[in-house]
Write a protein that holds these residues in place. Structure first.
Motif, PDB file in Angstrom:
ATOM      1  N   SER A  56       0.814  -1.219   0.000  1.00 46.05           N
ATOM      2  CA  SER A  56       0.000   0.000   0.000  1.00 46.05           C
ATOM      3  C   SER A  56       0.848   1.271   0.000  1.00 46.05           C
ATOM      4  O   SER A  56       0.347   2.351  -0.326  1.00 46.05           O
ATOM      5  CB  SER A  56      -0.925   0.000   1.222  1.00 46.05           C
ATOM      6  N   GLN A  57       2.142   1.181   0.369  1.00 43.08           N
ATOM      7  CA  GLN A  57       2.990   2.370   0.425  1.00 43.08           C
ATOM      8  C   GLN A  57       3.588   2.725  -0.928  1.00 43.08           C
ATOM      9  O   GLN A  57       4.203   3.783  -1.078  1.00 43.08           O
ATOM     10  CB  GLN A  57       4.125   2.168   1.447  1.00 43.08           C
ATOM     11  N   ASP A 246       9.924  -5.586   0.630  1.00 37.58           N
ATOM     12  CA  ASP A 246       9.165  -4.980  -0.459  1.00 37.58           C
ATOM     13  C   ASP A 246       9.862  -5.185  -1.799  1.00 37.58           C
ATOM     14  O   ASP A 246       9.218  -5.369  -2.833  1.00 37.58           O
ATOM     15  CB  ASP A 246       8.968  -3.492  -0.205  1.00 37.58           C
TER      16      ASP A 246
END
Length: 341
Positions: A56-57, A246
């Motif tokens: 989501s970032q 990530d």
């Protein structure tokens, strides 16, 4: 006497060779392998959706750029190996249109995955095969009978049940979510727009059926990567995740995209389009499973009912494609003649 024996042996050998020539070729040793590959491709594509929603970032457009890079890099050596031209003469405009529609559809679908429940977004985005018949009728002059109209209406009802617009349901039923509705409503708009772009991309792909798949993938990956990079740069969202996890997820996104695309392409080469489109509807089932397991989002009864309607429409559309591809005198085609109208 020996000459007669030799002559008889030659005749028998010629007859055997003739039988081999006229004998129908055996079917694939693994008759269901194409459907299995299509189902596996759905698994990898659904994992891409999970990664997009999970990270989501990172801006969805930046994630789309990494996905395009995953399609582009493996396609280049395949195109070189088959000695295919980068821009085939007479197909350049259609290739450009395919790249534009496909890129816009993917970017919008990533936005929808981020701002909607995963299963709801997947159901809307995956209704592409149903809407393809509309644009095929408009641009390719393909027939559009009562069955196409019925499947489109069925899909629209399913999408309405999933999005639950207030203009229809009023304020008695929550539209898409229980908190702030604005992001999810825009997510629904993005998902439906992605479906329209995707349907046009399918129609254009039909016009590019003579172009090698590696050429289409290479052009698609290049155009999409450049467009997404430029867009994220201008909005100030171009960045690499600092967290090691990530970065691994970005690599997984690219690899899953490539594996899903290759498996789907192989499945289409081994199996008819109808059964493959039915097997690809398992993407919706995966989305419901991942939504509950990873995001603890329990779909409500309206979403489930809408998903059932859309899946039914997709399955019926796939069955129709399969029936139309059967021989004209096939008994099954006569029994299911209702689907061909």
């Amino acid at each position: 006497m020996p000459e007669n024996v030799e002559l008889q042996q030659l005749v028998e050998e010629e007859q055997e060779e003739e039988l081999k020539f006229h004998r129908p070729k055996s079917k694939n040793r693994y008759p269901y392998l194409g459907l299995i590959l299509a189902t596996l491709s759905s698994l990898f594509f659904s994992l891409c959706s999970v990664i997009v929603k999970w990270m989501s970032q990172v801006n969805p457009t930046a994630l789309a750029a990494y996905r395009f890079l995953g399609v582009l890099l493996p396609a280049i050596p395949i195109m070189i190996y088959h000695r295919q031209p980068v821009y085939p003469k007479g197909k350049r405009i259609m290739l450009l249109l395919r790249c534009f529609t496909g890129t816009a559809g993917l970017m919008l679908s990533f936005y929808a995955f981020r701002h909607m429940p995963l299963s709801d977004a997947s159901v809307i985005v995956f209704s592409v095969p149903v809407f393809t018949s509309i644009f095929a009728r408009m641009f390719l002059k393909e027939p559009c009978g009562w069955f196409n109209v019925f499947s489109i209406i069925l899909t629209f009802i399913g999408v309405v049940l999933i999005t639950r617009p207030p203009i229809i349901f009023g304020n008695t039923i929550n539209s898409l979510g229980e908190s702030d509705q604005r992001p999810e409503m825009w997510g629904a708009v993005a998902a439906f727009s992605s479906t329209l772009f995707g349907a046009n991309a399918y129609v254009i792909l039909r016009a590019l059926k003579d172009v090698h798949y590696s050429v289409i993938m290479a052009n698609f990956g290049t155009y999409g990567f450049v467009q997404c990079i430029m867009f994220t740069y201008f909005i100030g969202a171009l960045c690499l995740p600092t967290c090691g996890t990530d970065r691994y997820l970005i690599v997984a996104l690219a690899v899953s995209s490539f594996l899903g695309q290759i498996l789907l392409t192989t499945a289409m080469q081994m199996e008819q389009a109808g059964p493959v489109s039915i097997a690809r509807s398992s993407d919706i089932v995966y989305a419901f499973i991942w939504q509950v397991l990873f995001f603890n989002e329990i779909p409500n009864r309206f979403s489930v009912a809408g998903a059932i309607l859309v899946m039914s429409s997709i399955i019926l559309t796939g069955l129709r494609k399969w029936v139309l591809a059967l021989p004209h005198d096939a008994a099954l085609k006569r029994k299911l003649s209702l689907l061909t109208k």
